[in-house]
Enzyme design. Structure first.
Site, mmCIF file in Angstrom:
data_model
loop_
_atom_site.group_PDB
_atom_site.id
_atom_site.type_symbol
_atom_site.label_atom_id
_atom_site.label_comp_id
_atom_site.label_asym_id
_atom_site.label_seq_id
_atom_site.Cartn_x
_atom_site.Cartn_y
_atom_site.Cartn_z
ATOM 1 C CE LYS A 479 -7.232 8.773 4.675
ATOM 2 N NZ LYS A 479 -8.373 8.099 5.248
ATOM 3 C CG ASP A 481 -3.123 6.012 4.689
ATOM 4 O OD1 ASP A 481 -2.335 6.344 5.606
ATOM 5 O OD2 ASP A 481 -4.148 5.556 4.901
ATOM 6 C CG ASN A 483 -1.819 2.825 6.763
ATOM 7 O OD1 ASN A 483 -2.158 3.224 7.939
ATOM 8 N ND2 ASN A 483 -2.353 2.876 5.835
ATOM 9 C CB CYS A 529 -3.618 10.156 5.506
ATOM 10 S SG CYS A 529 -3.892 8.726 6.455
ATOM 11 C CG ASP A 551 -6.248 5.963 11.367
ATOM 12 O OD1 ASP A 551 -6.658 6.770 10.667
ATOM 13 O OD2 ASP A 551 -5.537 4.918 11.039
HETATM 14 C C1 GLA Z 1 -5.103 4.284 7.499
HETATM 15 C C2 GLA Z 1 -5.742 5.687 7.512
HETATM 16 C C3 GLA Z 1 -7.212 5.358 7.340
HETATM 17 C C4 GLA Z 1 -7.704 4.482 6.253
HETATM 18 C C5 GLA Z 1 -6.735 3.092 6.532
HETATM 19 C C6 GLA Z 1 -7.425 2.554 5.158
HETATM 20 O O1 GLA Z 1 -5.266 3.762 8.671
HETATM 21 O O2 GLA Z 1 -5.463 6.314 8.436
HETATM 22 O O3 GLA Z 1 -8.019 6.608 7.326
HETATM 23 O O4 GLA Z 1 -7.671 5.307 5.163
HETATM 24 O O5 GLA Z 1 -5.682 3.396 6.442
HETATM 25 O O6 GLA Z 1 -6.707 1.400 5.224
#
Ligand code: GLA
Length: 732
Positions: A479, A481, A483, A529, A551
């Site tokens: 996955k 990510d 952020n 993601c 999320d």
């Molecule tokens: C993001 C992702 C979540 C999770 C968090 C972990 O928000 O979208 O699904 O993986 O990070 O920190």
């Protein structure tokens, strides 16, 4: 070949299943747009050229030699800034010899061939010589030396045309490209059209907004470094009366994960211009003599069957001609992700316990989310240190992976490769690897900085960490990510004259790393993601067949999010999980059956501590997993129809999948707000009107036309969040 050239009038007509697109080389050498819409039969179309105008106002290029031809009012194919077209333009180039911005492109030559060329270093749709045909048109500017190639690929069995542009400096002086969009489409009349686009925020991505065209420009875009939660690189025009099933709709989608601009402009004559490409703000590309810049690919889709028809073309195109590799066709595993079950608070026993329970219920893969590496007990540290944290996972990652495999499950793991925490060994060793501007302190977002993906040593470091972690005994899934949005976009390795390239070079660096991973680990399942669905775009689908949609995992919120996402993206791409109740984001409590029914629309999984469920709930989980396996072909290769919009009056929502042979259909209906004693007649779509269908759950039998016109009657609408999933099959 569905691309026609009419020699006498120099007209091109491109036919992509049931649609036509036409333009011609006018007598002054300019490419003038003629038509985009439902299929038409003529190729000699130059008489359709738009010629209105007012010579007292509009500039006439010298080539027009007294005849009225203005670039400002004509419908143009690839308009440039600086020669009198004062609408939004597709190309702006600043010349270093004069300091001015003035580009004037005229026709040089063209070629036609079967198939579709690849786009080096960038994601793009693909097709064989039997599936698509390509037209390349070469244009040039004799004064500046700019040479521009327009690429059009026309799909034979899909109403889709892909576009991209290559800009080459064939002159002697440096050219600074300040705007290089991938697509322009001019329409003769958009006065009865609406603009449709997808807007949102973190945890409420891709709401649908539909507004009438207005004089002037409406635009959406991103300057966030990612395609973003806020807008999606997608925009459609549709007629005022267009519905899900009828009327004209025309979609525009950009295969790009970075800054983009999508705009729709209506001029005073009621004509329209759609532009799509890399956002010109913060963009500047220096072309030394001989160098070429290539834009990302844009995809337009025409539908005379409303917005639903448009979406289904995108679904087929992206599922079959963009998603690649093993997981395009192979059934994806049902996963359990520990994030909402444990957040950062776990050890190997807790993870194993969740996996053990999951394996008993038919779940097939454990995904270990954030917190397994470096010093990472919260989101304040550790990103970049992709070494297993053995205080949490005693005995190391391999031991845990082996134990999970021992349960007969696959193992997946979370990374956020493009980021670094200031409090990390990586940042302490390599502060120069973060994007930054000398003399300014970096801003933080979720306590982290963005790595400079333009640097090959950063790509190499990350690839090395992947290789090391993936070597720990068979990891089947990542996955990936991302952020935070960008700020202080500068690279320490690039000279001042090229800092305007960093946003785009970042994407190219990211693509290079993703491609390397894809080639080195062809069996790896990658899930995109970005703080949920902050990069739900076609570029990601080229590397990752599924993307975490949001999320917000609440089933009712997900109705809006998944419905909006389906405008451009196939349900098979939407990561969708059953999570705990009360829901962690909106504190709503919904039945687990409904959580399952909503998640079963997409790439299915769970995200809760299964050990806390009652026996009855566990039995439902078992059933949901079995349903997912049973219906996989239907939900991943069938056609998707939106039946009731969750926004209609916020009362309910429904959709269905229909198998390609129309012998099977799966209807899902969800109550949002209960109503007393009002049955709901849900009209299905896409069935064979003459076939007799039996509802598996109730035994009722109806012909396809009854189900599509009279509707299937749902009686239980008086219970908040109640849902039904009904399976119809042709009898005999
Ligand atoms: C993001 C992702 C979540 C999770 C968090 C972990 O928000 O979208 O699904 O993986 O990070 O920190």
């Amino acid at each position: 070949m569905p691309i026609y050239y009419h020699e006498e009038t120099k007209t091109f007509r491109l036919d992509a299943k049931d649609s036509s697109y036409a333009f011609f080389v006018n007598r002054f050498g300019y490419l003038q747009h003629l038509y985009y819409g439902a299929h038409i039969s003529d190729t000699s179309l130059s008489e359709l050229a738009y010629t209105a105008g007012h010579s007292s106002i509009h500039a006439l290029p010298p080539a027009s030699t007294g005849a009225f031809f203005s670039l400002d009012v004509s419908r143009m194919e690839y308009p440039c800034f600086g020669r009198g077209d004062c609408r939004g333009t597709a190309l702006s180039i600043r010349r270093s010899d004069t300091g001015t911005v003035d580009t004037d492109l005229t026709y040089v030559s063209h070629k036609l061939y079967a198939g579709k060329p690849t786009l080096a270093g960038q994601p793009a749709t693909y097709a064989t010589a039997d599936e698509a045909d390509t037209l390349e048109i070469l244009l040039h500017d004799t004064v500046s030396g700019a040479e521009v190639t327009l690429f059009y690929t026309v799909f034979r069995n899909l109403a889709a045309i892909t576009r991209r542009v290559a800009i080459r400096n064939a002159g002697k002086n440096v050219l600074e490209v300040e705007r290089a969009l991938s697509l322009c489409v001019d329409f003769h009349d958009v006065t009865d059209m609406d603009v449709v686009h997808l807007y949102g925020e973190w945890a409420r991505e891709r709401s649908v907004e539909r507004v009438p065209m207005m004089h002037g420009t409406q635009s959406v875009g991103s300057l966030r470094g990612a395609s973003s939660h806020v807008h999606n690189p997608f925009l459609a025009l549709c007629s005022h009366h267009a519905t899900e099933t009828a009327g004209d709709a025309c979609g525009f989608s950009l295969v790009y994960c970075g800054n983009f601009l999508a705009s729709a402009e209506m001029d005073s004559d009621g004509g329209g211009r759609v532009l799509l490409g890399i956002h010109p703000d913060g963009f500047r590309w220096r072309l030394e003599p001989g160098e070429t810049f290539e834009t990302p690919e844009a995809v337009s889709v025409w539908s005379s069957e409303g917005l639903g028809g448009m979406s289904r073309t995108y679904h087929r195109l992206y599922a079959n001609h963009l998603v690649r590799g093993k997981w395009k066709t192979e059934r994806r595993p049902i996963l359990i992700n520990n994030w909402e079950a444990t957040y950062f608070n776990f050890d190997e026993e807790k993870i194993f316990g969740i996996a053990e329970e999951a394996s008993k219920l038919g779940i097939e893969m454990l995904v270990l989310d954030d917190g397994w590496f470096g010093k990472r007990d919260n989101d304040k540290s550790g990103l970049g240190d992709w070494f297993v944290n053995e205080q949490k996972l005693k005995g190391g990652l391999k031991k845990l992976v082996d134990r999970i495999h021992g349960l007969g499950m696959k193992f997946g793991i979370w990374f956020e490769p493009e980021m670094v925490s200031p409090d990390s060994d990586l940042y302490r060793a390599h502060p120069e690897w973060a994007l930054q501007v000398p003399g300014r302190e970096n801003s933080v977002g979720r306590n982290q900085y963005v790595l400079d993906m333009t640097r090959t040593e950063v790509q190499d470091y990350l690839f090395g960490r992947f290789a090391d972690v993936l070597s720990q005994g068979g990891i089947d899934y990542i996955k990936w990510d991302f952020n935070r949005n960008f700020s202080e976009v500068g690279s320490l390795t690039v000279g001042t004259e090229r800092q305007g390239e960093i946003f785009h070079r970042y994407c190219l660096g990211l693509y290079a790393l993703l491609e390397r991973l894809h080639n080195a680990y062809p069996d790896l399942l990658l899930e995109g993601c970005a703080g949920g669905g902050g990069r739900f775009d076609p570029a990601w689908l080229y590397y990752a067949p599924q993307i975490w949609t949001s999320d917000d995992s609440d089933a009712i919120e997900r109705l809006d999010i998944q419905y909006g996402t389906s405008f451009c993206y196939p349900p098979s791409a939407m990561g969708a999980h059953v999570s705990a109740c009360p829901n962690h984001q909106v504190h709503r409590t919904t039945p687990i059956a409904t959580r399952g029914n909503v998640a079963l629309m997409g790439a299915f999984g769970y995200e809760l501590d299964l050990r806390t469920l009652t026996d009855e709930e566990k039995e439902l989980v078992r059933q949901q997993c079995a349903d997912f396996r049973r219906d996989y072909a239907l939900t991943h290769t069938g056609d998707f129809y939106r039946l009731i919009s969750p926004w209609h009056d916020r009362t309910d929502c429904a959709w269905c999948f229909v198998s390609p042979d129309r012998r099977e259909a799966l209807l899902t209906y969800v109550v949002i707000r209960a109503k007393i004693s009002i049955p709901r007649y849900v009209r299905l779509q896409g069935l064979n009107p003459d076939a007799l269908y039996r509802c598996q759950e109730t035994g009722e039998e109806y012909h396809g036309d009854t189900l599509m016109h009279a509707g299937y009657c749902i009686r239980k609408t008086n219970s908040d969040f109640h849902s039904e999933k009904l399976h119809f099959e042709v009898v005999g």
